[in-house]
Design an enzyme around this catalytic site. Sequence first.
Site, PDB file in Angstrom:
ATOM      1  N   GLU A   1      -9.592  32.298  15.250  1.00 56.13           N
ATOM      2  CA  GLU A   1      -8.389  33.087  14.984  1.00 56.13           C
ATOM      3  C   GLU A   1      -8.420  33.595  13.546  1.00 56.13           C
ATOM      4  O   GLU A   1      -8.767  32.837  12.638  1.00 56.13           O
ATOM      5  CB  GLU A   1      -7.141  32.232  15.219  1.00 56.13           C
TER       6      GLU A   1
ATOM      7  N   HIS B   1      -1.201  33.366  18.858  1.00 58.96           N
ATOM      8  CA  HIS B   1      -0.781  32.032  18.393  1.00 58.96           C
ATOM      9  C   HIS B   1       0.637  32.080  17.826  1.00 58.96           C
ATOM     10  O   HIS B   1       0.894  31.701  16.684  1.00 58.96           O
ATOM     11  CB  HIS B   1      -1.767  31.488  17.344  1.00 58.96           C
TER      12      HIS B   1
ATOM     13  N   ASP C   1      -2.509  31.747  24.266  1.00 59.61           N
ATOM     14  CA  ASP C   1      -1.850  31.968  22.976  1.00 59.61           C
ATOM     15  C   ASP C   1      -2.733  31.494  21.832  1.00 59.61           C
ATOM     16  O   ASP C   1      -2.434  31.759  20.672  1.00 59.61           O
ATOM     17  CB  ASP C   1      -0.502  31.230  22.938  1.00 59.61           C
TER      18      ASP C   1
ATOM     19  N   THR D   1      -1.561  27.003  25.425  1.00 59.74           N
ATOM     20  CA  THR D   1      -0.709  27.195  24.239  1.00 59.74           C
ATOM     21  C   THR D   1      -0.927  26.049  23.263  1.00 59.74           C
ATOM     22  O   THR D   1      -0.092  25.817  22.385  1.00 59.74           O
ATOM     23  CB  THR D   1       0.778  27.274  24.634  1.00 59.74           C
ATOM     24  N   ALA D   2      -2.050  25.332  23.415  1.00 58.01           N
ATOM     25  CA  ALA D   2      -2.351  24.189  22.552  1.00 58.01           C
ATOM     26  C   ALA D   2      -3.225  24.654  21.394  1.00 58.01           C
ATOM     27  O   ALA D   2      -2.724  25.217  20.415  1.00 58.01           O
ATOM     28  CB  ALA D   2      -3.018  23.086  23.371  1.00 58.01           C
TER      29      ALA D   2
END
Length: 323
Positions: A263, A282, A258, A232-233
């Site tokens: 992206e 994200h 995530d 999740t970083a």
Amino acid sequence: MNPTILVTAPKLAKAGADLLAQAGARVLYLSDPSVEEVERIMTTEPVDAVISRTVQLTARAIAACPTLKVISKHGVGVSNIHVDAATARGIPVYVTSGANAQSVAEMTLGLMFAAARRIGWMDAELHAGRWSRAQDGVELHGKTLGLVGFGQIGQRVATVCLALGMDVVAFDPALADGKSPVDRVRLVPSLDAMLPLVDVLSLHVPLNKHTRNMVGATQLAAMRRGAILVNTARGEVIDEPALIDALQSGQLHAAGLDTMATEPLPAGSPLAALPNVVLTPHVGGSTPAALAGMASGAARNVLGWLQGQPVDASACVNPQVFS
């Protein structure tokens, strides 16, 4: 004179927008969330402050705006801000530490559970009309969780996982000579020392030159076979092709992501085709509560500087501008 503040997004949560309105600020939003739109506005408008969300804030944009005095990230990761360019002009770059910690911690736990038990895959199967019952799920009780980065998010994750009956180890260079801030969590001296110990690895680090691709083929091979990886970083802290190989070979049981290296996730990405990957776009820190906290925090950061009442210097990522 009332300040002009650019928000590099189409909107800002009401908690932050209200603070800016109370200060009489003229607030500019992006109708087109792109680098080009940010650079155009900063070239043509007398922007005093930027509240930066996900769009890149480039050196060119910073250089193009002679009126710029302060920047605040809406969150904590400043990899999309050219901090060096801001520092060269003496412009402080603030973050909103802790504002989204609880939401990101809860997303981490959700991805961990979903990856361990293949929840996403079974959900998709049932929605498609198939009664597919995965019975190879990993029971997390008694397993060892490794946290890379042990700030506010990692500490919250650790507390829940300890209650679940997991063992927890953590690596954080900032705590190298200190005591663990969470009882029963053992600090280890390096990532390499951690990897052979863990059944679940969860990443909670910023993206910088030290962390980019910090988890690659060598690190994945050093983990216990059948381990789970949660990120999740930032996607770029993992070597994505190596991750895909580890998921396909069975070295990893599953991954919960995530964040990805690119992206939005490109069409045809191998990650989207793997049945042992849980993906979210994200949004770990994008609950209404977290968005309100980040928006109000970012507003306070820029208004405090502009009004001559700067917030705590610990919220600034380039404090050398103060000297």
